[in-house]
Design an enzyme around this catalytic site. Sequence first.
Site, PDB file in Angstrom:
ATOM      1  CE  LYS A   1     -48.025 -54.015  18.083  1.00  0.00           C
ATOM      2  NZ  LYS A   1     -48.898 -53.461  17.056  1.00  0.00           N
ATOM      3  CG  ASN A   2     -49.689 -56.980  15.688  1.00  0.00           C
ATOM      4  OD1 ASN A   2     -49.939 -56.010  16.389  1.00  0.00           O
ATOM      5  ND2 ASN A   2     -48.771 -56.946  14.730  1.00  0.00           N
TER       6      ASN A   2
ATOM      7  NE  ARG B   1     -50.854 -49.669   8.795  1.00  0.00           N
ATOM      8  CZ  ARG B   1     -50.487 -50.057  10.001  1.00  0.00           C
ATOM      9  NH1 ARG B   1     -49.748 -49.272  10.732  1.00  0.00           N
ATOM     10  NH2 ARG B   1     -50.890 -51.211  10.486  1.00  0.00           N
TER      11      ARG B   1
ATOM     12  CG  ASP C   1     -44.964 -56.212  11.574  1.00  0.00           C
ATOM     13  OD1 ASP C   1     -45.953 -56.651  12.183  1.00  0.00           O
ATOM     14  OD2 ASP C   1     -45.027 -55.278  10.763  1.00  0.00           O
TER      15      ASP C   1
ATOM     16  NE  ARG D   1     -48.478 -47.810  18.857  1.00  0.00           N
ATOM     17  CZ  ARG D   1     -49.134 -47.604  17.733  1.00  0.00           C
ATOM     18  NH1 ARG D   1     -48.721 -46.688  16.898  1.00  0.00           N
ATOM     19  NH2 ARG D   1     -50.199 -48.310  17.414  1.00  0.00           N
TER      20      ARG D   1
HETATM   21  C1  EPZ Z   1     -51.295 -55.585  10.536  1.00  0.00           C
HETATM   22  O1  EPZ Z   1     -51.579 -54.280  10.087  1.00  0.00           O
HETATM   23  C2  EPZ Z   1     -50.329 -55.428  11.704  1.00  0.00           C
HETATM   24  N1  EPZ Z   1     -50.972 -54.657  12.778  1.00  0.00           N
HETATM   25  C3  EPZ Z   1     -49.062 -54.714  11.237  1.00  0.00           C
HETATM   26  O2  EPZ Z   1     -48.172 -54.672  12.339  1.00  0.00           O
HETATM   27  C4  EPZ Z   1     -48.425 -55.540  10.115  1.00  0.00           C
HETATM   28  O3  EPZ Z   1     -47.291 -54.852   9.637  1.00  0.00           O
HETATM   29  C5  EPZ Z   1     -49.452 -55.723   8.975  1.00  0.00           C
HETATM   30  O4  EPZ Z   1     -50.643 -56.345   9.504  1.00  0.00           O
HETATM   31  C6  EPZ Z   1     -48.909 -56.584   7.842  1.00  0.00           C
HETATM   32  O5  EPZ Z   1     -48.533 -57.834   8.347  1.00  0.00           O
HETATM   33  C7  EPZ Z   1     -51.830 -55.293  13.614  1.00  0.00           C
HETATM   34  O6  EPZ Z   1     -52.090 -56.480  13.493  1.00  0.00           O
HETATM   35  C8  EPZ Z   1     -52.429 -54.458  14.722  1.00  0.00           C
HETATM   36  P1  EPZ Z   1     -52.739 -54.996   6.336  1.00  0.00           P
HETATM   37  P2  EPZ Z   1     -52.801 -54.039   9.017  1.00  0.00           P
HETATM   38  O7  EPZ Z   1     -54.182 -54.627   6.309  1.00  0.00           O
HETATM   39  O8  EPZ Z   1     -53.868 -55.023   9.288  1.00  0.00           O
HETATM   40  C9  EPZ Z   1     -53.115 -52.542   2.295  1.00  0.00           C
HETATM   41  C10 EPZ Z   1     -46.776 -53.675  13.927  1.00  0.00           C
HETATM   42  O9  EPZ Z   1     -45.641 -53.224  13.806  1.00  0.00           O
HETATM   43  N2  EPZ Z   1     -54.551 -52.391   2.603  1.00  0.00           N
HETATM   44  O10 EPZ Z   1     -52.363 -56.436   6.258  1.00  0.00           O
HETATM   45  O11 EPZ Z   1     -53.123 -52.598   9.030  1.00  0.00           O
HETATM   46  C11 EPZ Z   1     -52.236 -51.734   3.251  1.00  0.00           C
HETATM   47  O12 EPZ Z   1     -52.120 -50.404   2.807  1.00  0.00           O
HETATM   48  C12 EPZ Z   1     -47.816 -53.384  12.868  1.00  0.00           C
HETATM   49  O13 EPZ Z   1     -47.165 -54.409  14.878  1.00  0.00           O
HETATM   50  C13 EPZ Z   1     -55.376 -51.763   1.686  1.00  0.00           C
HETATM   51  O14 EPZ Z   1     -54.933 -51.318   0.629  1.00  0.00           O
HETATM   52  O15 EPZ Z   1     -52.060 -54.403   7.663  1.00  0.00           O
HETATM   53  C14 EPZ Z   1     -50.922 -52.467   3.192  1.00  0.00           C
HETATM   54  O16 EPZ Z   1     -50.187 -52.028   2.068  1.00  0.00           O
HETATM   55  C15 EPZ Z   1     -47.304 -52.418  11.829  1.00  0.00           C
HETATM   56  N3  EPZ Z   1     -56.697 -51.628   1.980  1.00  0.00           N
HETATM   57  C16 EPZ Z   1     -51.338 -53.926   2.950  1.00  0.00           C
HETATM   58  O17 EPZ Z   1     -52.710 -53.889   2.522  1.00  0.00           O
HETATM   59  C17 EPZ Z   1     -57.249 -52.113   3.142  1.00  0.00           C
HETATM   60  O18 EPZ Z   1     -58.473 -51.984   3.340  1.00  0.00           O
HETATM   61  C18 EPZ Z   1     -51.263 -54.809   4.179  1.00  0.00           C
HETATM   62  O19 EPZ Z   1     -51.975 -54.157   5.211  1.00  0.00           O
HETATM   63  C19 EPZ Z   1     -56.380 -52.754   4.071  1.00  0.00           C
HETATM   64  C20 EPZ Z   1     -55.038 -52.888   3.776  1.00  0.00           C
END
Ligand code: EPZ
Length: 417
Positions: free
Chosen positions: A22-23, A121, A304, A396
């Site tokens: 998915k991701n 997020r 995850d 999802r």
């Molecule tokens: C991706 O989400 C995945 N989703 C998530 O999977 C996964 O848990 C996550 O990466 C971490 O591995 C998809 O790929 C569609 P991040 P993403 O940006 O990209 C902070 C699932 O279950 N952050 O790596 O949204 C954020 O708050 C989902 O399939 C900022 O502060 O995650 C978090 O604490 C859930 N500012 C950390 O970084 C930003 O601009 C990691 O988030 C962006 C992120």
Amino acid sequence: MDKLIIKGGKKLKGDVTVSGSKNASLPIFVATLLAPGINQISNVPFLRDINTTIKVLESLGGSVEGNGNIVRIDTSTINSHEATYDLVKTMRASVLVLGPLLARFGKARVSLPGGCAIGARPINLHLKGLQALGAEITLEHGYVEAKCRRLKGARINFDVSTVGGTEHLMMAAATAKGETLLENAAREPEIVDLALYLNRMGAKIEGAGTDTIRIQGVSELSAANYEVMPDRIEAGTFMIAAAMTGGDIRIHNMKLEHLDALAFKMQDAGVEITTRDGVVRVKGPRRVKSVNIKTRPYPGFPTDMQAQFMAMMCVADGASVISENIFENRFMHVSELQRFGADITVEGNTATVKGVKKLSGAPVMATDLRASASLILAGLASEGTTEVTRIYHLDRGYESIEKKFAALGADIQRVKE
Ligand code: EPZ
């Protein structure tokens, strides 16, 4: 609304095949916006989030055939640069269309995604990176407006490792003028898959999978075909299911090297994991041992898989300390697991799980995608019957998971609520 009924206690046995990721699929679908043409994407899982992404592409004027395994995406008819709130709110990853629309049309208007169950997020790092590439960004009425005639390469250093931020800026920089350097980039395998697809489109990206990604901007990209990598989180979920039911399964179409951190922790817990001819065999012990985990960006223990691992620790011999370091609210499965009789206490971002001999089946409610998987796992290992409601969360990210578990000998069925 559907629900799952599970009669626990069966040891899982036999073979299961993992679906596409998915991701990895979501950003690859978005990347098709960067160029006009027809892209055939294969090994795509049949999921709600895939359908949502298809709706987003169609709302922008694209035409899409199929919604899984093979999907043909024609972006030559893309005629809008705006992604509306009603679509973005159902799946926050759709915010990634901002960069590609800006790169292709010089402007874009995308709804801010808002938070979700597991955390706020924010996308501040996405926007900061786009500004570094020369985009003029304004936020109003819940929308991000971005303008820039042509993006220019820049050196970007992420404050925190962000999967979406890395993907977003890799796509935006692919056709920017000059070189872009992404430092402290996320290293997840899904980012490597996106980079492989972008390079297939004609991009010049090096270093994906490391914390420094170098992108030489090219003047234009072209449509390309691609086969998506296997879903490592679905694979990990099956590994844990075998481990906590004392089962013995063979998992096909997975890459164990994408799950090193999980595999090492499962081996510490006494689970036997072997590979032969690309098939991964997972054999659970009579009872798993307790193990501590800390979630970290890849290649650390994946957030995850935290809820699923916690379900396993609920029946482990001993106490385990689980700390969630990526998202601020990713323990919503705890109160549901406690309904099975699990002994869990939470202090801030740390949960202490004292293993119990047996869980007992209970009616529970899914709260988010990976939490709903952990409730199924607990139900499989429990004595008695479990009912899981609100499984639209599950749909999802898991393709016909109840059919896959039933094929492994689980007594599980989906009924209309
Ligand atoms: C991706 O989400 C995945 N989703 C998530 O999977 C996964 O848990 C996550 O990466 C971490 O591995 C998809 O790929 C569609 P991040 P993403 O940006 O990209 C902070 C699932 O279950 N952050 O790596 O949204 C954020 O708050 C989902 O399939 C900022 O502060 O995650 C978090 O604490 C859930 N500012 C950390 O970084 C930003 O601009 C990691 O988030 C962006 C992120």
